[in-house]
Design a protein around this motif. Structure first.
Motif, mmCIF file in Angstrom:
data_model
loop_
_atom_site.group_PDB
_atom_site.id
_atom_site.type_symbol
_atom_site.label_atom_id
_atom_site.label_comp_id
_atom_site.label_asym_id
_atom_site.label_seq_id
_atom_site.Cartn_x
_atom_site.Cartn_y
_atom_site.Cartn_z
ATOM 1 N N UNK A 375 41.358 53.264 38.085
ATOM 2 C CA UNK A 375 42.688 53.853 38.250
ATOM 3 C C UNK A 375 43.741 52.894 38.775
ATOM 4 N N UNK A 376 43.379 51.636 39.023
ATOM 5 C CA UNK A 376 44.394 50.697 39.491
ATOM 6 C C UNK A 376 43.950 49.268 39.223
ATOM 7 N N UNK A 377 44.931 48.375 39.283
ATOM 8 C CA UNK A 377 44.655 46.946 39.188
ATOM 9 C C UNK A 377 45.332 46.261 40.374
ATOM 10 N N UNK A 378 44.720 45.175 40.854
ATOM 11 C CA UNK A 378 45.252 44.455 42.004
ATOM 12 C C UNK A 378 45.377 42.976 41.664
ATOM 13 N N UNK A 379 46.559 42.447 41.812
ATOM 14 C CA UNK A 379 46.826 41.037 41.585
ATOM 15 C C UNK A 379 46.667 40.291 42.908
ATOM 16 N N UNK A 380 45.847 39.236 42.916
ATOM 17 C CA UNK A 380 45.668 38.399 44.103
ATOM 18 C C UNK A 380 46.139 36.990 43.752
ATOM 19 N N UNK A 381 47.032 36.437 44.551
ATOM 20 C CA UNK A 381 47.667 35.170 44.192
ATOM 21 C C UNK A 381 47.982 34.356 45.446
ATOM 22 N N UNK A 382 48.463 33.133 45.235
ATOM 23 C CA UNK A 382 48.883 32.240 46.317
ATOM 24 C C UNK A 382 50.323 31.782 46.070
ATOM 25 N N UNK A 383 51.141 32.699 45.567
ATOM 26 C CA UNK A 383 52.501 32.365 45.172
ATOM 27 C C UNK A 383 53.419 31.994 46.307
ATOM 28 N N UNK A 384 53.068 32.348 47.543
ATOM 29 C CA UNK A 384 53.918 31.973 48.668
ATOM 30 C C UNK A 384 53.874 30.475 48.936
ATOM 31 N N UNK A 385 52.809 29.794 48.504
ATOM 32 C CA UNK A 385 52.675 28.355 48.726
ATOM 33 C C UNK A 385 52.990 27.577 47.446
ATOM 34 N N UNK A 386 52.386 27.992 46.335
ATOM 35 C CA UNK A 386 52.597 27.308 45.048
ATOM 36 C C UNK A 386 53.494 28.184 44.191
ATOM 37 N N UNK A 387 54.806 28.014 44.358
ATOM 38 C CA UNK A 387 55.780 28.969 43.833
ATOM 39 C C UNK A 387 55.939 28.920 42.319
ATOM 40 N N UNK A 388 55.654 27.799 41.698
ATOM 41 C CA UNK A 388 55.909 27.687 40.261
ATOM 42 C C UNK A 388 54.642 27.842 39.425
ATOM 43 N N UNK A 411 49.975 44.197 44.463
ATOM 44 C CA UNK A 411 50.141 42.752 44.533
ATOM 45 C C UNK A 411 49.757 42.292 45.928
ATOM 46 N N UNK A 412 48.850 41.326 46.000
ATOM 47 C CA UNK A 412 48.322 40.898 47.293
ATOM 48 C C UNK A 412 48.331 39.375 47.385
ATOM 49 N N UNK A 413 49.004 38.834 48.396
ATOM 50 C CA UNK A 413 48.996 37.403 48.609
ATOM 51 C C UNK A 413 47.688 36.958 49.230
ATOM 52 N N UNK A 414 47.132 35.861 48.724
ATOM 53 C CA UNK A 414 45.865 35.361 49.243
ATOM 54 C C UNK A 414 46.134 34.532 50.491
ATOM 55 N N UNK A 439 41.842 30.006 43.329
ATOM 56 C CA UNK A 439 41.454 30.959 42.298
ATOM 57 C C UNK A 439 42.417 32.128 42.271
ATOM 58 N N UNK A 440 42.778 32.540 41.057
ATOM 59 C CA UNK A 440 43.648 33.694 40.898
ATOM 60 C C UNK A 440 42.818 34.843 40.365
ATOM 61 N N UNK A 441 43.014 36.019 40.907
ATOM 62 C CA UNK A 441 42.204 37.157 40.500
ATOM 63 C C UNK A 441 43.089 38.286 40.003
ATOM 64 N N UNK A 442 42.549 39.037 39.097
ATOM 65 C CA UNK A 442 43.201 40.260 38.655
ATOM 66 C C UNK A 442 42.105 41.304 38.622
ATOM 67 N N UNK A 443 42.092 42.210 39.587
ATOM 68 C CA UNK A 443 40.965 43.118 39.777
ATOM 69 C C UNK A 443 41.265 44.497 39.197
ATOM 70 N N UNK A 444 40.323 45.017 38.461
ATOM 71 C CA UNK A 444 40.372 46.416 38.054
ATOM 72 C C UNK A 444 39.475 47.178 39.013
ATOM 73 N N UNK A 445 39.989 48.194 39.661
ATOM 74 C CA UNK A 445 39.191 48.811 40.708
ATOM 75 C C UNK A 445 39.437 50.312 40.797
ATOM 76 N N UNK A 446 38.438 50.999 41.328
ATOM 77 C CA UNK A 446 38.602 52.390 41.720
ATOM 78 C C UNK A 446 39.250 52.424 43.100
#
Length: 449
Positions: A375-388, A411-414, A439-446
């Motif tokens: 029922x949802x997806x969660x994006x995990x990223x490090x965009x606060x440090x590596x902006x481009x 959306x979740x910052x790593x 590592x960048x993750x895109x999680x499909x989760x309950x």
């Protein structure tokens, strides 16, 4: 009926005269010397022409056109709109073209300088058979490539096909598994010789139990690593890649990579050559398993990690080499970079992150979530440090999600925030958390709220 995300809605049909104007738009975007309307019209009026289109939501994304003579076809071109390239659409269109043509052999001429096209056809298992000197009007040579469709008769130098069994195939994107599928396996190095035979026994037992003895895997050993080097004189022979392409499914044991030998990781090489861009990892608790998590039964997610870009592109230059000196000189003098703290002793790695690579991963993750009632997806990223790079990854995911998905996106910052949220689920608060910033993750989760 389950919803589907828009970018997945791919369809095919014949390329007809009234489609020429739409195709010309793509042709002019893709080529410096495009075909004109008269050339397309002349080809489509030829009764031996087989031409196809690929669509997304009624938008033409590309075309293929070939001349057929009995069981042989001369493939004149496959072209995908530049905005939709590197998403596997060219391969899907080629498969559809083969089915529409009904031929056993396909030939095509490609400019020697057209490296992207040569790489594309190589991945489709075309082989170079000859060169035509000064074939093009500007004097450039053409490489003649051939594709043989009857791959059930797989013949190899060192690989032995099982006496019984058939390949796994795909029909209109749906997997077709025979009762005795041929599965390739790479035994692997080190402990591979111990674990691979046991792996086969376990899978064989599961299949036998599940299908009451009516189905059985036919294992076919293929080679990479030390075994391959002993047989072929190289660690990843083309024959192995060809076999994996022909079989569609293969499994491998652990592989060695000589350290400092100038050789890229075998795992990375296989991913790159076969474009295996998804690392898919289910994470679920099984009753009785020791765990520091307070409510482990609530853990139910599938991680989709980009497997071919970022650091997995394998683009790096060793410290002290002439190559790294050129890179550092370019960064310092051309790009005015001042943040290489120790340039004399630095190795340099490059992490490309593209919109196309990002969004094809996201499409697969969202579609998986839809198909499997997540029922949802969660994006995990490090965009606060590596902006481009990481930031681009984040922004492209959000942009695609807004236009194509019915699912909830988090959306979740790593980093610290993720660590705090994760620690809230841990009973052992002093447990060290793995550093996952590359590592960048895109999680499909309950939902576990």
């Amino acid at each position: 009926m389950k919803p589907t995300i828009k970018p997945i809605n791919i369809s095919f049909r014949a390329f007809e005269i009234q489609d020429i104007e739409d195709v010309l738009v793509i042709e002019r975007l893709a080529y410096k010397i495009p075909w004109n309307k008269a050339k397309f019209t002349h080809s489509l009026h030829n009764p031996n022409t087989v031409a196809c289109l690929i669509f997304k939501d009624n938008q033409v994304l590309g075309y293929s056109i070939a001349l057929r003579a009995s069981k042989v076809a001369d493939l004149l071109n496959i072209c995908i709109h530049p905005d939709y390239q590197h998403q596997g659409l060219g391969k899907k269109l080629f498969v559809y073209q083969l089915q529409a043509s009904g031929v056993k052999e396909v030939f095509i001429e490609v400019r020697t300088s057209n490296h992207s096209a040569l790489s594309f056809y190589k991945k489709l298992r075309f082989e170079a058979i000859n060169t035509r000197k000064k074939y093009y009007s500007d004097g450039e040579d053409a490489i003649i490539l051939r594709f043989i469709t009857d791959n059930q008769s797989m013949t190899y130098k060192h690989i032995h096909k099982p006496v019984d069994g058939k390949k796994i195939t795909f029909k209109e994107g749906v997997i077709q598994v025979p009762n005795k599928p041929i599965i390739g396996y790479i035994e692997g190095d080190g402990i591979g010789a111990d674990v691979s035979p046991v792996m086969k026994k376990v899978i064989d037992a599961v299949v036998d139990k599940t299908y009451d003895g009516q189905r059985a895997i036919q294992w076919m050993e293929i080679y990479a690593g030390e075994k391959a080097n002993a047989l072929y004189g190289e660690y990843l022979p083309q024959e192995t890649l060809d076999a994996i392409q022909a079989l569609s499914v293969a499994i491998k044991g652990p592989l060695t990579t000589p350290v400092g030998g100038g050789m890229r990781s075998l795992n990375v090489a296989i991913r790159q050559e076969l474009d295996l861009f998804i690392c898919q990892r289910p994470v679920q608790y099984f009753v009785g398993t020791p765990t520091p998590v307070k409510a482990p039964e609530k853990v139910d997610m599938v991680i989709f990690r980009e497997n071919s870009e970022d650091i997995y592109a394998g683009i790096e230059y060793q410290a002290g080499t002439e190559e790294v000196k050129k890179v550092i000189n370019f960064l310092q003098n051309e790009m005015r970079t001042t943040k290489i703290r120790f340039p004399q002793t630095s190795g340099i790695g490059i992490k490309p992150v593209s919109q196309e690579g990002t969004q094809r991963l996201v499409r697969a993750a969202i579609q998986y979530a839809i198909d499997n009632d997540k029922d949802s997806v969660t994006l995990v990223h490090k965009g606060n440090i590596m902006k481009f790079t990481e930031g681009g990854f984040r922004d492209w995911v959000i942009s695609l999600h807004k236009t194509s998905s019915v699912l909830k996106l988090s959306v979740m910052g790593l980093g610290v925030n993720l660590a705090i949220q994760t620690r809230a689920q841990l009973s052992l608060l002093k447990m060290s958390l793995p550093m996952l910033s590359y590592n960048k993750f895109y999680c499909a989760q309950k939902s576990i709220q």
